[in-house]
Scaffold this motif. Structure first.
Motif, PDB file in Angstrom:
ATOM      1  N   GLN A 154      16.810  62.466  -2.230  1.00  0.00           N
ATOM      2  CA  GLN A 154      15.400  62.291  -1.891  1.00  0.00           C
ATOM      3  C   GLN A 154      15.138  60.876  -1.388  1.00  0.00           C
ATOM      4  O   GLN A 154      14.400  60.681  -0.417  1.00  0.00           O
ATOM      5  CB  GLN A 154      14.516  62.574  -3.103  1.00  0.00           C
ATOM      6  N   LEU A 155      15.739  59.905  -2.043  1.00  0.00           N
ATOM      7  CA  LEU A 155      15.572  58.516  -1.630  1.00  0.00           C
ATOM      8  C   LEU A 155      16.106  58.304  -0.222  1.00  0.00           C
ATOM      9  O   LEU A 155      15.461  57.659   0.612  1.00  0.00           O
ATOM     10  CB  LEU A 155      16.268  57.582  -2.625  1.00  0.00           C
ATOM     11  N   CYS A 156      17.257  58.874   0.063  1.00  0.00           N
ATOM     12  CA  CYS A 156      17.834  58.760   1.408  1.00  0.00           C
ATOM     13  C   CYS A 156      16.927  59.403   2.454  1.00  0.00           C
ATOM     14  O   CYS A 156      16.745  58.855   3.548  1.00  0.00           O
ATOM     15  CB  CYS A 156      19.228  59.387   1.453  1.00  0.00           C
ATOM     16  N   TYR A 191      24.928  53.944   0.951  1.00  0.00           N
ATOM     17  CA  TYR A 191      24.774  55.040  -0.009  1.00  0.00           C
ATOM     18  C   TYR A 191      24.340  56.363   0.613  1.00  0.00           C
ATOM     19  O   TYR A 191      24.498  57.409  -0.026  1.00  0.00           O
ATOM     20  CB  TYR A 191      23.786  54.641  -1.101  1.00  0.00           C
ATOM     21  N   CYS A 192      23.797  56.340   1.805  1.00  0.00           N
ATOM     22  CA  CYS A 192      23.352  57.591   2.429  1.00  0.00           C
ATOM     23  C   CYS A 192      24.335  58.064   3.493  1.00  0.00           C
ATOM     24  O   CYS A 192      24.729  59.226   3.507  1.00  0.00           O
ATOM     25  CB  CYS A 192      21.958  57.425   3.027  1.00  0.00           C
ATOM     26  N   GLU A 193      24.733  57.173   4.375  1.00  0.00           N
ATOM     27  CA  GLU A 193      25.665  57.566   5.441  1.00  0.00           C
ATOM     28  C   GLU A 193      27.098  57.653   4.939  1.00  0.00           C
ATOM     29  O   GLU A 193      27.824  58.580   5.279  1.00  0.00           O
ATOM     30  CB  GLU A 193      25.572  56.576   6.608  1.00  0.00           C
ATOM     31  N   ASN A 238      22.316  53.505  -9.785  1.00  0.00           N
ATOM     32  CA  ASN A 238      20.887  53.564 -10.095  1.00  0.00           C
ATOM     33  C   ASN A 238      20.238  54.890  -9.712  1.00  0.00           C
ATOM     34  O   ASN A 238      19.309  55.338 -10.376  1.00  0.00           O
ATOM     35  CB  ASN A 238      20.154  52.419  -9.404  1.00  0.00           C
ATOM     36  N   PHE A 239      20.706  55.493  -8.631  1.00  0.00           N
ATOM     37  CA  PHE A 239      20.167  56.775  -8.172  1.00  0.00           C
ATOM     38  C   PHE A 239      21.325  57.720  -7.910  1.00  0.00           C
ATOM     39  O   PHE A 239      22.219  57.409  -7.130  1.00  0.00           O
ATOM     40  CB  PHE A 239      19.342  56.599  -6.892  1.00  0.00           C
ATOM     41  N   THR A 240      21.293  58.871  -8.569  1.00  0.00           N
ATOM     42  CA  THR A 240      22.365  59.850  -8.387  1.00  0.00           C
ATOM     43  C   THR A 240      21.761  61.220  -8.104  1.00  0.00           C
ATOM     44  O   THR A 240      20.582  61.468  -8.346  1.00  0.00           O
ATOM     45  CB  THR A 240      23.235  59.944  -9.657  1.00  0.00           C
ATOM     46  N   GLY A 241      22.584  62.098  -7.590  1.00  0.00           N
ATOM     47  CA  GLY A 241      22.197  63.496  -7.387  1.00  0.00           C
ATOM     48  C   GLY A 241      21.021  63.668  -6.458  1.00  0.00           C
ATOM     49  O   GLY A 241      20.955  63.089  -5.374  1.00  0.00           O
ATOM     50  N   THR A 242      20.061  64.472  -6.895  1.00  0.00           N
ATOM     51  CA  THR A 242      18.925  64.810  -6.034  1.00  0.00           C
ATOM     52  C   THR A 242      17.997  63.615  -5.816  1.00  0.00           C
ATOM     53  O   THR A 242      17.385  63.508  -4.760  1.00  0.00           O
ATOM     54  CB  THR A 242      18.106  65.975  -6.629  1.00  0.00           C
TER      55      THR A 242
END
Length: 123
Positions: A106-108, A89-91, A98-102
């Protein structure tokens, strides 16, 4: 000569006792307990890092919805899950329901800066 027979008899009795199923079960149980304890001690630093990562995520992205909290629990279950999430989801910028946008960005960033990922880069 009598001493030799006594020692030989003791050795034979010891061998018979050690070969009994109860003693084998007892030794197996002791071995499993010691193995579990050693695994627990060996993985303690990783579990501490994962707990710290989970706490940072919960603090910096609060308030999280219940399904997001459950998802964070799943992600931080072990270091392989964290690395898999980061890679997917990050690379690779895959869509995460479950987590979108900012929040995902931030999670990444939190995951990237965590010691869990720093250890991965050294390996």
């Amino acid at each position: 000569m009598f001493r030799f027979f006594i020692i030989a008899a003791e050795i034979i009795i010891l061998i018979i006792v050690l070969r009994s199923s109860f003693v084998q079960y007892l030794f197996e149980d002791i071995q499993n307990s010691v193995s579990d304890w050693l695994v627990s001690v060996a993985t303690l630093p990783e579990r501490e890092e994962l707990r710290s990562l989970k706490d940072k995520i919960n603090i910096r992205l609060s308030p999280l919805k219940p399904y997001q909290q459950n998802y964070v629990e799943q992600i931080t279950a072990d270091s392989a899950s964290v690395k898999r999430f980061y890679h997917t989801y990050c690379e690779n910028d895959d869509i995460n329901p479950n987590f979108t946008g900012t929040k995902r960005a931030q999670l990444c960033l939190i995951i990237k800066q965590s010691p869990v990922m720093q250890v991965a880069k050294r390996d």
